[in-house]
Design a protein around this motif. Structure first.
Motif, PDB file in Angstrom:
ATOM      1  N   SER A 144       0.842  -1.193   0.000  1.00  9.47           N
ATOM      2  CA  SER A 144       0.000   0.000   0.000  1.00  9.47           C
ATOM      3  C   SER A 144       0.879   1.245   0.000  1.00  9.47           C
ATOM      4  CB  SER A 144      -0.908  -0.010   1.237  1.00  9.47           C
ATOM      5  OG  SER A 144      -0.126   0.048   2.407  1.00  9.47           O
ATOM      6  N   ARG A 145       0.348   2.319  -0.573  1.00 11.31           N
ATOM      7  CA  ARG A 145       1.116   3.554  -0.679  1.00 11.31           C
ATOM      8  C   ARG A 145       0.143   4.710  -0.738  1.00 11.31           C
ATOM      9  NH1 ARG A 145       4.315   3.375  -6.107  1.00 11.31           N
ATOM     10  NH2 ARG A 145       4.136   5.610  -5.971  1.00 11.31           N
ATOM     11  N   SER A 146       0.643   5.907  -0.515  1.00 13.29           N
ATOM     12  CA  SER A 146      -0.238   7.064  -0.470  1.00 13.29           C
ATOM     13  C   SER A 146      -0.752   7.424  -1.852  1.00 13.29           C
ATOM     14  CB  SER A 146       0.497   8.249   0.158  1.00 13.29           C
ATOM     15  OG  SER A 146       1.692   8.541  -0.566  1.00 13.29           O
ATOM     16  N   LEU A 147       0.032   7.207  -2.883  1.00  9.46           N
ATOM     17  CA  LEU A 147      -0.380   7.533  -4.245  1.00  9.46           C
ATOM     18  C   LEU A 147      -0.240   6.300  -5.130  1.00  9.46           C
ATOM     19  CD1 LEU A 147       1.343  11.004  -4.787  1.00  9.46           C
ATOM     20  CD2 LEU A 147      -1.094  10.569  -4.375  1.00  9.46           C
ATOM     21  N   PRO A 148      -1.174   6.104  -6.075  1.00 14.96           N
ATOM     22  CA  PRO A 148      -1.053   4.975  -6.989  1.00 14.96           C
ATOM     23  C   PRO A 148       0.184   5.133  -7.876  1.00 14.96           C
ATOM     24  CG  PRO A 148      -3.254   5.954  -7.073  1.00 14.96           C
ATOM     25  CD  PRO A 148      -2.378   6.896  -6.315  1.00 14.96           C
ATOM     26  N   PRO A 149       0.713   4.029  -8.404  1.00 14.31           N
ATOM     27  CA  PRO A 149       1.864   4.134  -9.306  1.00 14.31           C
ATOM     28  C   PRO A 149       1.456   4.701 -10.657  1.00 14.31           C
ATOM     29  CG  PRO A 149       1.096   1.875  -9.187  1.00 14.31           C
ATOM     30  CD  PRO A 149       0.298   2.639  -8.159  1.00 14.31           C
ATOM     31  N   VAL A 150       2.380   5.359 -11.329  1.00 14.74           N
ATOM     32  CA  VAL A 150       2.141   5.811 -12.693  1.00 14.74           C
ATOM     33  C   VAL A 150       2.103   4.564 -13.582  1.00 14.74           C
ATOM     34  CG1 VAL A 150       3.028   7.177 -14.617  1.00 14.74           C
ATOM     35  CG2 VAL A 150       3.264   8.009 -12.266  1.00 14.74           C
ATOM     36  N   THR A 151       0.989   4.386 -14.285  1.00 12.62           N
ATOM     37  CA  THR A 151       0.711   3.109 -14.932  1.00 12.62           C
ATOM     38  C   THR A 151       0.441   3.262 -16.412  1.00 12.62           C
ATOM     39  OG1 THR A 151      -0.233   2.236 -12.880  1.00 12.62           O
ATOM     40  CG2 THR A 151      -0.849   1.110 -14.921  1.00 12.62           C
ATOM     41  N   THR A 152       1.005   2.343 -17.190  1.00 12.19           N
ATOM     42  CA  THR A 152       0.585   2.154 -18.577  1.00 12.19           C
ATOM     43  C   THR A 152      -0.365   0.973 -18.584  1.00 12.19           C
ATOM     44  OG1 THR A 152       2.605   3.060 -19.558  1.00 12.19           O
ATOM     45  CG2 THR A 152       1.324   1.520 -20.899  1.00 12.19           C
ATOM     46  N   GLY A 153      -1.652   1.264 -18.661  1.00  9.58           N
ATOM     47  CA  GLY A 153      -2.671   0.220 -18.644  1.00  9.58           C
ATOM     48  C   GLY A 153      -3.226  -0.001 -20.035  1.00  9.58           C
ATOM     49  N   MET A 154      -2.864  -1.128 -20.651  1.00 14.51           N
ATOM     50  CA  MET A 154      -3.323  -1.414 -22.012  1.00 14.51           C
ATOM     51  C   MET A 154      -4.707  -2.046 -21.935  1.00 14.51           C
ATOM     52  SD  MET A 154       0.204  -2.704 -23.761  1.00 14.51           S
ATOM     53  CE  MET A 154       0.768  -3.702 -22.398  1.00 14.51           C
ATOM     54  N   LEU A 155      -5.699  -1.203 -21.641  1.00 18.23           N
ATOM     55  CA  LEU A 155      -7.051  -1.642 -21.368  1.00 18.23           C
ATOM     56  C   LEU A 155      -8.017  -1.024 -22.373  1.00 18.23           C
ATOM     57  CD1 LEU A 155      -6.890  -1.172 -17.499  1.00 18.23           C
ATOM     58  CD2 LEU A 155      -6.467  -3.271 -18.798  1.00 18.23           C
ATOM     59  N   VAL A 181     -14.994  -8.373 -20.560  1.00 15.29           N
ATOM     60  CA  VAL A 181     -15.181  -8.317 -19.112  1.00 15.29           C
ATOM     61  C   VAL A 181     -14.469  -7.114 -18.510  1.00 15.29           C
ATOM     62  CG1 VAL A 181     -14.674  -9.498 -16.944  1.00 15.29           C
ATOM     63  CG2 VAL A 181     -15.586 -10.786 -18.864  1.00 15.29           C
ATOM     64  N   THR A 182     -13.222  -6.872 -18.909  1.00 18.87           N
ATOM     65  CA  THR A 182     -12.467  -5.749 -18.338  1.00 18.87           C
ATOM     66  C   THR A 182     -13.155  -4.427 -18.624  1.00 18.87           C
ATOM     67  OG1 THR A 182     -10.389  -6.961 -18.583  1.00 18.87           O
ATOM     68  CG2 THR A 182     -10.241  -4.594 -18.303  1.00 18.87           C
ATOM     69  N   SER A 183     -13.586  -4.255 -19.861  1.00 19.18           N
ATOM     70  CA  SER A 183     -14.284  -3.025 -20.225  1.00 19.18           C
ATOM     71  C   SER A 183     -15.578  -2.888 -19.447  1.00 19.18           C
ATOM     72  CB  SER A 183     -14.570  -3.015 -21.727  1.00 19.18           C
ATOM     73  OG  SER A 183     -15.429  -1.955 -22.085  1.00 19.18           O
ATOM     74  N   GLY A 184     -16.332  -3.983 -19.350  1.00 22.51           N
ATOM     75  CA  GLY A 184     -17.610  -3.927 -18.648  1.00 22.51           C
ATOM     76  C   GLY A 184     -17.458  -3.573 -17.190  1.00 22.51           C
ATOM     77  N   PHE A 185     -16.492  -4.204 -16.510  1.00 23.42           N
ATOM     78  CA  PHE A 185     -16.259  -3.885 -15.102  1.00 23.42           C
ATOM     79  C   PHE A 185     -15.805  -2.440 -14.934  1.00 23.42           C
ATOM     80  CE2 PHE A 185     -15.427  -8.513 -13.728  1.00 23.42           C
ATOM     81  CZ  PHE A 185     -16.749  -8.646 -13.330  1.00 23.42           C
ATOM     82  N   ALA A 186     -14.849  -2.012 -15.773  1.00 17.35           N
ATOM     83  CA  ALA A 186     -14.317  -0.651 -15.645  1.00 17.35           C
ATOM     84  C   ALA A 186     -15.419   0.379 -15.854  1.00 17.35           C
ATOM     85  CB  ALA A 186     -13.189  -0.435 -16.642  1.00 17.35           C
ATOM     86  N   ARG A 187     -16.209   0.198 -16.901  1.00 17.48           N
ATOM     87  CA  ARG A 187     -17.272   1.169 -17.179  1.00 17.48           C
ATOM     88  C   ARG A 187     -18.303   1.209 -16.048  1.00 17.48           C
ATOM     89  NH1 ARG A 187     -18.503   3.553 -21.886  1.00 17.48           N
ATOM     90  NH2 ARG A 187     -17.078   3.333 -23.654  1.00 17.48           N
TER      91      ARG A 187
END
Length: 585
Positions: A144-155, A181-187
């Protein structure tokens, strides 16, 4: 940062854990039945007639005998039990009176579509929940961390169809997307309705490198190239997300091929002229900034295969690649590791399929071992048993070392649905008794010989036997039942990196020895003239990458969801591959 302790699975369940597991399983079953018992499917499907008759006068939420009724009277089901119900959502018009409460209460959040890897028509599954409720593995708190990591998410956020559910007056009461599924969950989780997509096109997701519009690109190559472009322009990337390891490797190869174009774009701040991005180009362009200094820095490093541990030089803060990389997706691991270097952790997001996600990694750094972990009900059928109701096993009945097919009952309305996967159970989680397993292969991805069936795990052993600098370095593979000559045999079709090794002439024999090690019936068949040595054909570089591109466009599936089948049965796909064979060992 403290490293998480390693969890070692137990080979048997002590009484305390057995009681814990049974209680948790029963509670989960109560919860799921309580959700889906009110659906139209539950009240009228012929598959549930005996169950309905038995529980007619019982309080489903309070009467514990309903659990034994479920186990005694609900049969195994497959997709045919749900096909006509799913089809109601594909009718035009799609009427609220026909689809409300169909498989679960209300209307689905989205309709998930499968990737049609085997070449069959896609299947559709209604998904009603915004989130499955999977609890994270125990190592989450450690990182866990205070800020999320800078991410390249190929989604991918796109969709393959839009279902407009209409009320009695003809007004649209809800729009339901047909998507991955990934798109549906994210949306669903983010509240991204398709009606408001235009308001997000040029926005940047917090701590992500690419504009939101990148997720709407519907073609394989431009989707990866644009993600690569914005990732290369961002020096502080810490994490990369890719659905499958092959997807990440495809991006690396596209970077290699289009290095000069990508650097020119970063230097000039202009989105490159590539196909299939016209509808999102303006949204991409407003986020593109000229950065000659970064372009010079990249030029001094060179493209991916110009130096080892290239990714750490491009992104010094990169520490994690999260992707599915077990089973047949493990083949590109050597290439991936050479690109990433030794210091980047490769992790798995977990185990699941379009129908149900039900496993998380047992340990952070082990991408092959999972523990069952979900709010749905997971049961099992021994692979050697006939698929019958009386052969369904509970988690505490499993024996480490044996192969099982999972059976799920879900909040999305599936009743004892047999997943077409095979799991190799290796033990039980010492914390709560949940089964621990390795993925063994797709149940329908087999090569059928007259005397036995060869599954994915056996094919992987053959690939491992020939994979090395002295023979060939396998990048990806598929397999066929090779009947070009008699007797028939297993045919391996591989894509390699580097040159053919000095001991390539021994490849067929090594592959055969690996096959025999899984079942000595192969040796007897060979001695009797019913089997010849396996064949090995090498296809041109980039063949499987191109396959994902062309097959995805042909089937109109979700970007990133197109996978190379472990066993090719489609004549069209086989012809396509054979046209790209460069050499036979």
């Amino acid at each position: 940062m403290t490293s998480p302790s390693i969890v070692h699975p137990l080979t048997s369940l002590p009484p305390r854990l057995l009681a814990v597991l049974k209680e948790a399983t029963d509670q989960r079953l109560r919860n799921v039945i309580g959700v889906i018992i009110t659906s139209r499917y539950a009240s009228s499907s012929s598959y549930l007639a005996d169950f309905r008759s038995t529980i007619r006068d019982k309080d489903v939420k309070e009467d514990s005998s309903v659990l034994s009724d479920f186990r005694n009277f609900v049969p195994l089901t497959d997709y045919e039990a749900y096909r006509p119900w799913m089809a109601k959502f594909l009718e035009r018009p799609c009427k609220l009176s026909e689809v409300e409460n169909l498989l679960a209460p209300g209307l689905p959040s989205f309709i998930a579509i499968t990737g049609s890897t085997s070449g069959s028509k896609p299947k559709y599954f209604t998904r009603y929940l915004a989130f499955t409720g999977l609890r994270g593995p125990p190592h989450d708190k450690v990182h866990s961390r205070s800020l999320p990591p800078v991410t390249t998410g190929m989604l991918w956020w796109g969709c393959r169809d839009v279902v407009e559910v209409t009320g009695a007056s003809g007004d649209v009461v809800k729009t339901v997307l047909v998507t991955g599924v990934t798109s549906g969950f994210a949306r669903t989780m983010q509240g991204w309705s398709i009606e408001t997509d235009n308001t997000r096109m040029a926005s940047m997701l917090p701590f992500h490198t690419s504009p939101w519009a990148t997720g709407l690109i519907d073609h394989h190559r431009p989707f990866l190239l644009i993600h690569a472009l914005f990732a290369l322009a961002t020096p502080n990337v810490e994490k990369i997300l890719a659905g499958y390891l092959t997807f990440f490797v495809d991006m690396v190869y596209y970077i290699q091929e289009d290095w000069d174009m990508l650097l020119s774009s970063i230097r000039n701040g202009v989105i490159p002229d590539i196909d299939h991005i016209d509808d999102v180009r303006d949204s991409l362009q407003v986020n593109m900034r000229a950065d000659p200094q970064r372009a010079d820095e990249l030029a001094s490093i060179g493209p991916p295969f110009s130096s080892p541990a290239w990714a750490k030089r491009i992104w010094p803060k990169l520490n994690t690649l999260t992707t599915v990389c077990s089973g047949s997706f493990a083949a590109p691991l050597p290439t991936t590791r050479s690109v990433l270097g030794p210091d980047v952790l490769i992790t798995s997001p977990g185990y699941g399929c379009t129908e149900c996600v039900f496993g998380v990694p047992l340990n952070l750094e082990d991408v092959d071992v999972f523990v069952v972990n979900c709010p749905n009900v997971v049961e099992y059928v021994n692979l050697v048993d006939n698929k019958a109701q009386e052969n369904i096993l509970q988690a505490w009945d499993l024996q480490p070392g044996k192969l099982y097919q999972p059976v799920v009952t879900t909040r999305d309305g599936l009743w004892r649905y047999a997943i077409d996967d095979v799991l190799h159970v290796i033990g039980f989680d010492p914390r709560d008794g949940s089964p621990v397993f390795r993925y063994h292969g797709r149940k329908n991805s087999v090569i059928e010989l007259p005397y036995t069936s060869i599954m994915e795990a056996e094919l992987l052993k053959m690939i491992q036997a020939i994979n090395g600098e002295d023979i060939v370095q396998v990048q990806e593979f598929t397999s066929i039942l090779d009947r070009r000559e008699l007797p028939e045999t297993v045919g391996l079709i591989v894509e390699i990196t580097g040159d053919i090794g000095a001991k390539a002439s021994s490849a067929r024999q090594r592959a055969f020895e690996a096959l025999v090690s899984t079942n000595d019936e192969h040796q007897r068949a060979f001695d009797a003239g019913r089997l010849r040595l396996p064949t090995i054909r090498i296809v041109k570089p980039g063949t499987f990458r191109d396959y994902r591109r062309y097959r995805g466009e042909q089937l109109n599936t979700a970007v990133g969801q197109t996978k190379v089948p472990v066993v090719v049965t489609s004549p069209d796909v086989l012809v396509w591959l054979e046209e790209r064979v460069a050499k036979e060992l």
